[in-house]
Design an enzyme around this catalytic site. Structure first.
Site, PDB file in Angstrom:
ATOM      1  N   ASP A   1      -0.645   0.546   1.766  1.00 45.99           N
ATOM      2  CA  ASP A   1      -1.458   0.863   0.591  1.00 45.99           C
ATOM      3  C   ASP A   1      -0.892   0.103  -0.612  1.00 45.99           C
ATOM      4  O   ASP A   1       0.245   0.333  -1.018  1.00 45.99           O
ATOM      5  CB  ASP A   1      -1.383   2.380   0.347  1.00 45.99           C
ATOM      6  CG  ASP A   1      -2.414   2.848  -0.665  1.00 45.99           C
ATOM      7  OD1 ASP A   1      -2.915   2.002  -1.433  1.00 45.99           O
ATOM      8  OD2 ASP A   1      -2.707   4.061  -0.699  1.00 45.99           O
TER       9      ASP A   1
ATOM     10  N   ASP B   1      -7.713  -2.703  -0.341  1.00 48.93           N
ATOM     11  CA  ASP B   1      -6.267  -2.596  -0.574  1.00 48.93           C
ATOM     12  C   ASP B   1      -5.546  -1.661   0.394  1.00 48.93           C
ATOM     13  O   ASP B   1      -4.442  -1.217   0.116  1.00 48.93           O
ATOM     14  CB  ASP B   1      -6.002  -2.159  -2.012  1.00 48.93           C
ATOM     15  CG  ASP B   1      -6.514  -0.750  -2.282  1.00 48.93           C
ATOM     16  OD1 ASP B   1      -7.387  -0.289  -1.538  1.00 48.93           O
ATOM     17  OD2 ASP B   1      -6.045  -0.119  -3.239  1.00 48.93           O
ATOM     18  N   GLU B   2      -6.165  -1.345   1.515  1.00 50.09           N
ATOM     19  CA  GLU B   2      -5.547  -0.442   2.489  1.00 50.09           C
ATOM     20  C   GLU B   2      -5.782  -0.927   3.911  1.00 50.09           C
ATOM     21  O   GLU B   2      -6.899  -1.305   4.252  1.00 50.09           O
ATOM     22  CB  GLU B   2      -6.155   0.965   2.394  1.00 50.09           C
ATOM     23  CG  GLU B   2      -5.670   1.781   1.223  1.00 50.09           C
ATOM     24  CD  GLU B   2      -6.288   3.159   1.219  1.00 50.09           C
ATOM     25  OE1 GLU B   2      -6.385   3.770   2.296  1.00 50.09           O
ATOM     26  OE2 GLU B   2      -6.685   3.613   0.140  1.00 50.09           O
TER      27      GLU B   2
END
Length: 425
Positions: free
Chosen positions: A40, A142-143
DNA sequence: TCTGGGGTCCTAGGACCC
DNA sequence: TCTGGGGTCCTAGGACCC
């Protein structure tokens, strides 16, 4: 495949299930524990903007000041998209209005996001992760979830987590949190513990101390609508849910209740979906610069949105079976209507025709509209659509027109050609 | 200068059929 | 004539995620 979480706390009273999972695959009792990481990016949009600014010669690193990435207030989209640690410490929250954020943090500096650049940083991250496993699920920009089960060699999962974290920081210049666990849910919960630049484990035996003590609001998939209902049941912590009767949770909340109960007990058998999946629906919506109270004006917006949506649909080489139009009134009342098509299509004119029908159904004269959205659903691959429809002469002609427009957009940029509504349709 | 935009999944009710 | 019940499809709305 059946997976038993044998060393899970709720089974701990059964000593016969000792400290391993039993993966029952194809008739062979096979001892295997899944090894999952969740990556993350810390304050992704803000970190990435900070890096881009530094690369452009700016001296100020906006990660070190009270700053947010925000929408555009002049376009009535003034909300916080990402915040720096310093802004967070002042109580600034993602999703709140910039106005509210400034009340908490008067010196707040607001920067614009550049989505195109974010894609690039996300891809750089992905490239590094690919060196560790090819079973990567890109959960969002973003993960990522990584299934490391068959990729550890002689190393441990925790070592890999630290290595990945440090490499990203050193090679890409931004920090991540890494969650280490035996399923996706626990890995995700772990990566959400203290930030930034941290590795956290959440193994089964750690659930009572690390997860059950957290407030219920921290549980994944437990949102603001469910929170007060749980409060009324005197439920405060994730542990409180875990101790509830499973059937009672199902009775009160249906499937969602079962999910909350399972998650709070650390149960999640979902796979890391590493294969790229086709979209199930495609939509575009826009908050208008000013509220609109005329249907003609709304139809113009509807056309622009339909063109965007169908362009994207054709890029996927897919056709839609359902068209959906969404409206938001100036006092934030949302409504949507949808319609199933007689046959799947990606044709702008046809989809616009249906979208207009839906708008006419919904729009009440005299109301002022803040947001308009168009989406297509129940998508299928184009080559699965009945061939006979493409042989129809007028369909052929329409398809040709879409093709020509798409090519112009590809060549000269999306805004190069916009249909003048009155003349084309 | 108050409240984005892109998704996925679920639920409940009505229509319709047998 | 005093009214079942199961199944599927469609639609509107809602919850939740990043």
């Amino acid at each position: 495949m059946y997976v038993y979480f044998a060393n899970h706390p709720i089974y701990s009273k059964f000593d016969i299930y000792k400290p391993v999972f039993y993966n029952y695959i194809g008739g062979n009792m096979d001892i295997k524990q899944r090894q999952i990481l969740h990556i993350d990016v810390n304050n992704a949009f803000l970190s990435w903007t900070a890096i881009d600014r530094l690369a452009n010669g700016e001296k100020l690193d906006i990660r070190n000041i009270e700053a947010v990435i925000g929408g555009d207030e002049t376009k009535r989209s003034g909300i916080v998209l990402a915040k720096s640690m310093k802004a967070k410490r002042k109580g600034v929250c993602t999703g709140e209005t910039l106005y509210q954020a400034r009340l908490k943090c008067p010196n707040l500096q607001v920067f614009k996001g550049e989505y195109k650049n974010y894609r690039k940083h996300s891809n750089d991250l992905y490239k590094i992760l690919l060196e560790y496993t090819d079973k990567i699920e890109r959960y969002s920009i973003d993960e990522c979830f990584l299934d490391m089960t068959d990729y550890l060699g002689n190393d441990t999962l925790i070592n890999k987590a630290y290595e990945i974290k440090d490499r990203i920081k050193n090679e890409l210049g931004f920090t991540v949190n890494v969650g280490v666990a035996h399923n996706k849910l626990l890995a995700k919960m772990a990566s959400d513990f203290t930030k930034p630049d941290k590795v956290h484990t959440l193994f089964e035996e750690e659930i009572p101390s690390k997860m059950w003590t957290l407030p219920v609001s921290e549980l994944f998939m437990l949102g603001r609508k469910t929170l007060p209902k749980l409060y009324n049941m005197r439920i405060r912590t994730i542990g409180d849910i875990a101790k509830q009767d499973r059937d009672l949770m199902i009775k009160k909340f249906g499937k969602h209740g079962l999910m909350m109960w399972e998650y709070s007990n650390g149960i999640d058998n979902s796979e890391v979906h590493y294969q790229k999946e086709k979209p199930k629906g495609i939509g575009n919506s826009v908050t208008l610069p000013m509220d609109i109270g005329s249907k003609e004006k709304l139809e113009e917006v509807l056309l622009t949105l339909t063109e965007q949506v169908t362009y994207r649909l054709r890029k996927y080489n897919m056709c839609a079976n359902v068209v959906n139009v969404q409206l938001r009134t100036k006092d934030f009342k949302d409504s949507s209507h949808q319609k199933k098509l007689l046959y799947a299509t990606s044709n702008t004119k046809e989809i616009y025709r249906v979208a207009k029908e839906l708008l006419n159904e919904m729009y009440k004269k005299g109301t002022f509209i803040r947001l308009v959205g168009v989406r297509v659903d129940n998508l299928v691959d184009k080559d699965e659509v009945q061939l006979s429809l493409f042989n129809d002469e007028s369909n052929k002609k329409q398809e040709k027109l879409d093709e020509v427009v798409d090519k112009l957009k590809d060549k000269y940029g999306y805004t190069s050609i916009t249909r003048a509504r009155k003349t084309s349709f």
